[in-house]
Design a protein around this motif. Structure first.
Motif, short mmCIF file in Angstrom:
data_model
loop_
_atom_site.label_atom_id
_atom_site.label_comp_id
_atom_site.label_asym_id
_atom_site.label_seq_id
_atom_site.Cartn_x
_atom_site.Cartn_y
_atom_site.Cartn_z
N UNK A 9 0.84 -1.20 0.00
CA UNK A 9 0.00 0.00 0.00
C UNK A 9 0.87 1.25 0.00
N UNK A 10 2.02 1.16 0.61
CA UNK A 10 2.92 2.32 0.69
C UNK A 10 3.90 2.39 -0.48
N UNK A 11 3.84 1.44 -1.42
CA UNK A 11 4.77 1.38 -2.55
C UNK A 11 3.99 1.57 -3.85
N UNK A 12 4.08 2.75 -4.43
CA UNK A 12 3.32 3.06 -5.66
C UNK A 12 3.65 2.12 -6.81
N UNK A 13 4.83 1.54 -6.83
CA UNK A 13 5.20 0.64 -7.93
C UNK A 13 4.40 -0.66 -7.90
N UNK A 14 3.77 -0.97 -6.79
CA UNK A 14 2.97 -2.19 -6.65
C UNK A 14 1.55 -2.04 -7.20
N UNK A 15 1.12 -0.82 -7.44
CA UNK A 15 -0.24 -0.56 -7.90
C UNK A 15 -0.42 -0.92 -9.37
N UNK A 16 -1.59 -1.48 -9.68
CA UNK A 16 -1.97 -1.74 -11.07
C UNK A 16 -3.21 -0.90 -11.37
N UNK A 17 -3.25 -0.37 -12.58
CA UNK A 17 -4.33 0.51 -12.99
C UNK A 17 -5.13 -0.14 -14.12
N UNK A 18 -6.43 0.03 -14.05
CA UNK A 18 -7.30 -0.47 -15.12
C UNK A 18 -7.00 0.34 -16.38
N UNK A 19 -6.76 -0.38 -17.49
CA UNK A 19 -6.38 0.27 -18.74
C UNK A 19 -7.31 -0.11 -19.89
N UNK A 20 -8.58 -0.35 -19.58
CA UNK A 20 -9.54 -0.70 -20.62
C UNK A 20 -9.60 -2.20 -20.84
N UNK A 21 -10.04 -2.57 -22.03
CA UNK A 21 -10.17 -3.99 -22.37
C UNK A 21 -9.39 -4.29 -23.65
N UNK A 22 -9.00 -5.56 -23.78
CA UNK A 22 -8.30 -5.97 -25.01
C UNK A 22 -9.34 -6.29 -26.08
N UNK A 23 -8.88 -6.79 -27.22
CA UNK A 23 -9.79 -7.05 -28.35
C UNK A 23 -10.82 -8.13 -28.05
N UNK A 24 -10.53 -8.98 -27.06
CA UNK A 24 -11.50 -10.03 -26.70
C UNK A 24 -12.41 -9.59 -25.54
N UNK A 25 -12.26 -8.34 -25.09
CA UNK A 25 -13.12 -7.83 -24.03
C UNK A 25 -12.62 -8.08 -22.62
N UNK A 26 -11.42 -8.66 -22.50
CA UNK A 26 -10.86 -8.92 -21.16
C UNK A 26 -10.18 -7.66 -20.62
N UNK A 27 -10.29 -7.44 -19.31
CA UNK A 27 -9.66 -6.24 -18.74
C UNK A 27 -8.14 -6.27 -18.85
N UNK A 28 -7.59 -5.10 -19.07
CA UNK A 28 -6.14 -4.92 -19.14
C UNK A 28 -5.71 -4.14 -17.90
N UNK A 29 -4.68 -4.64 -17.22
CA UNK A 29 -4.12 -3.99 -16.03
C UNK A 29 -2.69 -3.59 -16.34
N UNK A 30 -2.27 -2.44 -15.84
CA UNK A 30 -0.93 -1.93 -16.12
C UNK A 30 -0.35 -1.24 -14.88
N UNK A 31 0.96 -1.21 -14.82
CA UNK A 31 1.65 -0.42 -13.78
C UNK A 31 1.92 1.00 -14.29
N UNK A 32 1.65 1.24 -15.56
CA UNK A 32 1.90 2.54 -16.19
C UNK A 32 0.72 3.48 -15.93
N UNK A 33 0.93 4.44 -15.07
CA UNK A 33 -0.13 5.39 -14.71
C UNK A 33 -0.68 6.11 -15.94
N UNK A 34 0.17 6.41 -16.89
CA UNK A 34 -0.25 7.13 -18.10
C UNK A 34 -1.17 6.29 -18.99
#
Length: 165
Positions: free
Chosen positions: A18-43
């Protein structure tokens, strides 16, 4: 309590993570098959919900009997007037989301609207809506509590979900 978008992030809940921002994953939309995409890239983060000037305080509860997620959103306007509340449902944490109801001027100033998971009955259709309301009574003198008896306190209203879904 006023915004345009709702974002979702996740982290394994340990004090270190919780105290380490590098551990967070952000929702980044869905892929072409509709599955959620998670990323460590805030942008690369994408909104879960996008509704100009209608997003604000958000809570989410899983309803096990119905196998649905319930999302409660407060649209707080300019924070000194009346608020709107809208509730959505989804089969998945990341959507797609379907509007269940839009409650204009609910409270008329309800906020932190949520469905406590412990207050969902076995059928999944009877549950309790929890919120606080009407913190600016001086501003709202003309407005009557709606539903009746709500006030600047913890408020509980029993809800019954109708319909086949």
């Amino acid at each position: 309590i006023t915004g345009d978008q709702i974002f979702l992030l996740r982290v394994e809940p340990t004090p270190e993570n919780v105290e380490d921002a590098s551990k967070y994953e952000f929702y980044a939309g869905t892929d072409t098959s509709g599955k959620p995409v998670w990323t460590h890239d805030f942008e690369a983060m994408k909104p879960l919900i996008d509704w100009n000037n209608r997003c604000g305080c958000v809570t989410m509860t899983y309803n096990p009997p119905l196998k649905k997620y319930l999302l409660c959103v407060t649209d707080g306007g300019n924070t000194v007037g009346t608020f709107n509340t809208w509730i959505l449902e989804s089969d998945a944490l990341t959507g797609p989301w379907r509007l269940v109801t839009f409650m204009e001027k609910f409270g008329p100033q309800a906020y932190f609207v949520n469905f406590p998971s412990k207050f969902i009955e076995g059928d999944g259709r009877t549950l309790w809506l929890c919120f606080a309301a009407n913190f600016m009574a001086d501003v709202l003198k003309q407005a009557k509590p709606d539903p009746p008896d709500v006030r600047y306190a913890m408020c509980l209203q029993q809800v019954r979900l109708l319909g086949p879904d």
